[in-house]
Each structure stands twice: as C-alpha cells, then as structure tokens.
Scaffold this motif. Sequence first.
Motif, mmCIF file in Angstrom:
data_model
loop_
_atom_site.group_PDB
_atom_site.id
_atom_site.type_symbol
_atom_site.label_atom_id
_atom_site.label_comp_id
_atom_site.label_asym_id
_atom_site.label_seq_id
_atom_site.Cartn_x
_atom_site.Cartn_y
_atom_site.Cartn_z
ATOM 1 N N PRO A 284 22.818 33.584 -14.466
ATOM 2 C CA PRO A 284 23.808 33.239 -15.497
ATOM 3 C C PRO A 284 23.921 31.729 -15.720
ATOM 4 O O PRO A 284 24.306 31.296 -16.811
ATOM 5 N N GLY A 285 23.540 30.943 -14.714
ATOM 6 C CA GLY A 285 23.534 29.489 -14.888
ATOM 7 C C GLY A 285 22.595 29.053 -16.007
ATOM 8 O O GLY A 285 22.798 28.002 -16.631
ATOM 9 N N ALA B 22 23.575 26.292 -18.785
ATOM 10 C CA ALA B 22 22.763 25.093 -19.037
ATOM 11 C C ALA B 22 22.318 25.042 -20.494
ATOM 12 O O ALA B 22 22.433 24.008 -21.158
ATOM 13 N N MET B 23 21.825 26.186 -20.996
ATOM 14 C CA MET B 23 21.329 26.189 -22.383
ATOM 15 C C MET B 23 22.461 25.872 -23.356
ATOM 16 O O MET B 23 22.278 25.089 -24.290
ATOM 17 N N ARG B 24 23.622 26.473 -23.121
ATOM 18 C CA ARG B 24 24.723 26.229 -24.061
ATOM 19 C C ARG B 24 25.208 24.780 -23.987
ATOM 20 O O ARG B 24 25.736 24.253 -24.957
ATOM 21 N N ILE C 201 15.124 21.384 -21.816
ATOM 22 C CA ILE C 201 15.804 21.530 -20.513
ATOM 23 C C ILE C 201 14.764 21.614 -19.397
ATOM 24 O O ILE C 201 13.727 22.270 -19.553
ATOM 25 N N ARG C 202 15.063 20.951 -18.303
ATOM 26 C CA ARG C 202 14.273 21.163 -17.077
ATOM 27 C C ARG C 202 15.251 21.051 -15.908
ATOM 28 O O ARG C 202 15.532 19.956 -15.435
ATOM 29 N N VAL C 203 15.814 22.185 -15.509
ATOM 30 C CA VAL C 203 16.854 22.159 -14.468
ATOM 31 C C VAL C 203 16.563 23.181 -13.380
ATOM 32 O O VAL C 203 15.849 24.164 -13.594
ATOM 33 N N ILE C 204 17.152 22.922 -12.201
ATOM 34 C CA ILE C 204 17.227 23.957 -11.170
ATOM 35 C C ILE C 204 18.695 24.185 -10.859
ATOM 36 O O ILE C 204 19.526 23.275 -10.987
ATOM 37 N N ASN D 227 20.806 33.604 -27.146
ATOM 38 C CA ASN D 227 22.152 33.571 -26.549
ATOM 39 C C ASN D 227 22.497 32.183 -26.014
ATOM 40 O O ASN D 227 23.659 31.808 -25.932
ATOM 41 N N GLY D 228 21.459 31.442 -25.632
ATOM 42 C CA GLY D 228 21.703 30.096 -25.118
ATOM 43 C C GLY D 228 21.799 29.059 -26.221
ATOM 44 O O GLY D 228 22.111 27.898 -25.946
#
Length: 345
Positions: A177-178, A182-184, A191-194, A300-301
Amino acid sequence: MSTLLQELEQLQQEAETTLAQTATTEASEAWYREYLGRSGKLTALLRGLGQLSKEERPSAGQVANRVKTTLEAALQSHQEAIKQAEIARALSAEAVDVTLPGRPQVVGKLHPTTLTMREIVNICVQMGFQVYDSPEVETDEYNFGLLNFLPGHPAREMQDTFFTTNPDVILRTHTSPGQIHAMRQFAPEPIRVILPGKCFRNEDVTARAEMMFYQVEGLVVGRNVTFSDLKGVLLNFANQMYGEGRSIRFRKAYFPFTEPSVEVDVDCILCGAKGCRVCKYSGWLEILGAGMVHPVVLKNGGYDPAEFSGFAWGMGIERQAMLKRSIDDIRYFYDNDARFLARVG
Ligand code: DAH
C-alpha cells in the motif's frame, strides 16, 4: 632516694609491659598520656626529685632522664611497628587478586532484523533509491482495493488480515500500500523508492511464518521503465546481498498489483546450487515477489499507464536474514531470547 629510684625502675617496667600490649595508634597515644604526658605517672614521680638532697638529685635526675628517653624511644618504635602492621592489614584486606578471571563486559548489538534491513537499504540507496515511510495502519482500500485486489478475490484470503473495531481500518498485511502513498505524493514525477517496515498477518505462527514481520517494498515509476530494468536491479541486489557471482531466476506468479508477476529465486548460497536441505535439493532459494506495476495501480496512483510504466518488488526482511545468517526458525526473531541475539551477528 632508693625508693624513688625503685619507683622509677618499676614505672619503666610497667610502662614497657603495657606499651607492648597496645595494638593501635589510639591506644599508644593513651599510653603516652598515662605515662609521659603532663599529668602522667612519670611526671608525677619527677616532681618528687625536688624533695631529694642536693647530693642525691643529679644521679636521680640522670636515672629519671634515662627512663624518660627510654620510654619515649620505645613509644616511637612501637608506634612505627603499629603503623606497619596497620598498613599490612589494609593491604591484605584490599588486595586485588590479579589471577581471578576477568568479568566480561556485555556489549549490546543490533537485532538481526535491523542489521539486515540496513544492508538492504544501503544496497538500494547505492542504486539511487530513496527511503519512503508509509503507515503500518491502513485502510482496506489502500491495502487491497487500490492495489487491484477485487472484493472477494481469493488473493485477499492469502493474507489473513488483522481487523480493528473500525471496519475499514486494518493493520497492513504487506508494504505494497505504500506504493499508492508514494505515487499519490509524487505523480507525475518519476519515482525510485524503497519502503521498509512492519507488516501483520493473522497467521498461525510456525518456523516459517510470524504474525508480525518486516518487508521492504521497491517501486520504480517513469517513462520507458521495462522488465529488463527490473532484472538488472534485482540481479545487482542479489549480488550485493548474497555475494558476487550470484544468479537469479524468475518464475511466473500471480499478484493482483503487477502484470506480469514473478517470483525471484537466487542460487542457493549454502550449497552453491548443488542441492541441500535448505533449498530442498532444488539449488534455488526464493527471495522475493516482483513484477511490472499493473496499469490499474498506476492509474490509482495518479499516473497515465499510456505514458508511464513501472516495476515493483516486495521481500521479507526476516527471510533475507534467515538465508544470509543461517537461521532456521523465524520465531527466534521476536522471542526476546538474548542467546539468539548473541549468536546471530
Ligand atoms: N506484497 C506481496 C506480498 O506481501 C509481495 C510483492 C509481490 C510485492 C510482488 C510487490 C510485488 O511489490 O511486485 O506477498
């Protein structure tokens, strides 16, 4: 005259005897007051000198002086002996036995989950990922709906959920769900996240399953992000995490939020892919689930799937720790048994 001399003689003897019996500095000082002090016994006798005749006085005076200096010298050497004895006693009472074994200092260390999480984070940060925090308490919508789980979809039952008294509020069953958070937050930027953190599942606790555990989610969204980017990132991760020269393999899988979806294995580090008990004689160990972000999830993001694509993965931290540190039971992690923490570095 002879009486005075006798008395001096007796006094000296008596004083010497009692001095020999004094064992402390205080007692020897009391002895001094009793015999040599201003109102002591010798002083009292010396007062008698005045009553002697002129002829008797010098020799009596000499004797008296000799008694006095003898006793003073005796006191001095006795006090010295007392002091030495006191020092010797103190030394032996406070003696340090240097032959005793040392007492080890217990130094704390990081929990294997923390260590492993930091290893994973460091590897990903070197590849340009940023750490993104997302909540442990989620809504049903974020944990499932926005990730393309349909209502009543059997995949929801794969993840036995902890519900709360509020029907919509749950403990997240995975870190996915994170991705939506992040996308929103970042859309329409790439984006490049962990997303590392705790997850919860209402499961029977076994050697392989805990009801609280950690995952690290990875998410990349951008233009022209392809499956080969996913492969490159995960192959690099496997090499950094499990040692240079590792191979990975992809098996087709199903997750609602990715299409295509894969499960990723690394060649067994324990047996060098020859086959052992840990890899169940297959030569491969499963380390994570991954895939290309499903167009519905992108939408959705807040991203247009016609323009953007992305990939994602999710891995259990304890699982990585177990593989890397040869831990054969996940229950050790949160049992609070200090022996486990001491054993596992
Ligand atoms: N959320 C999945 C789980 O907990 C793991 C996962 C699989 C995450 C594939 C992903 C993914 O991001 O692409 O079982």
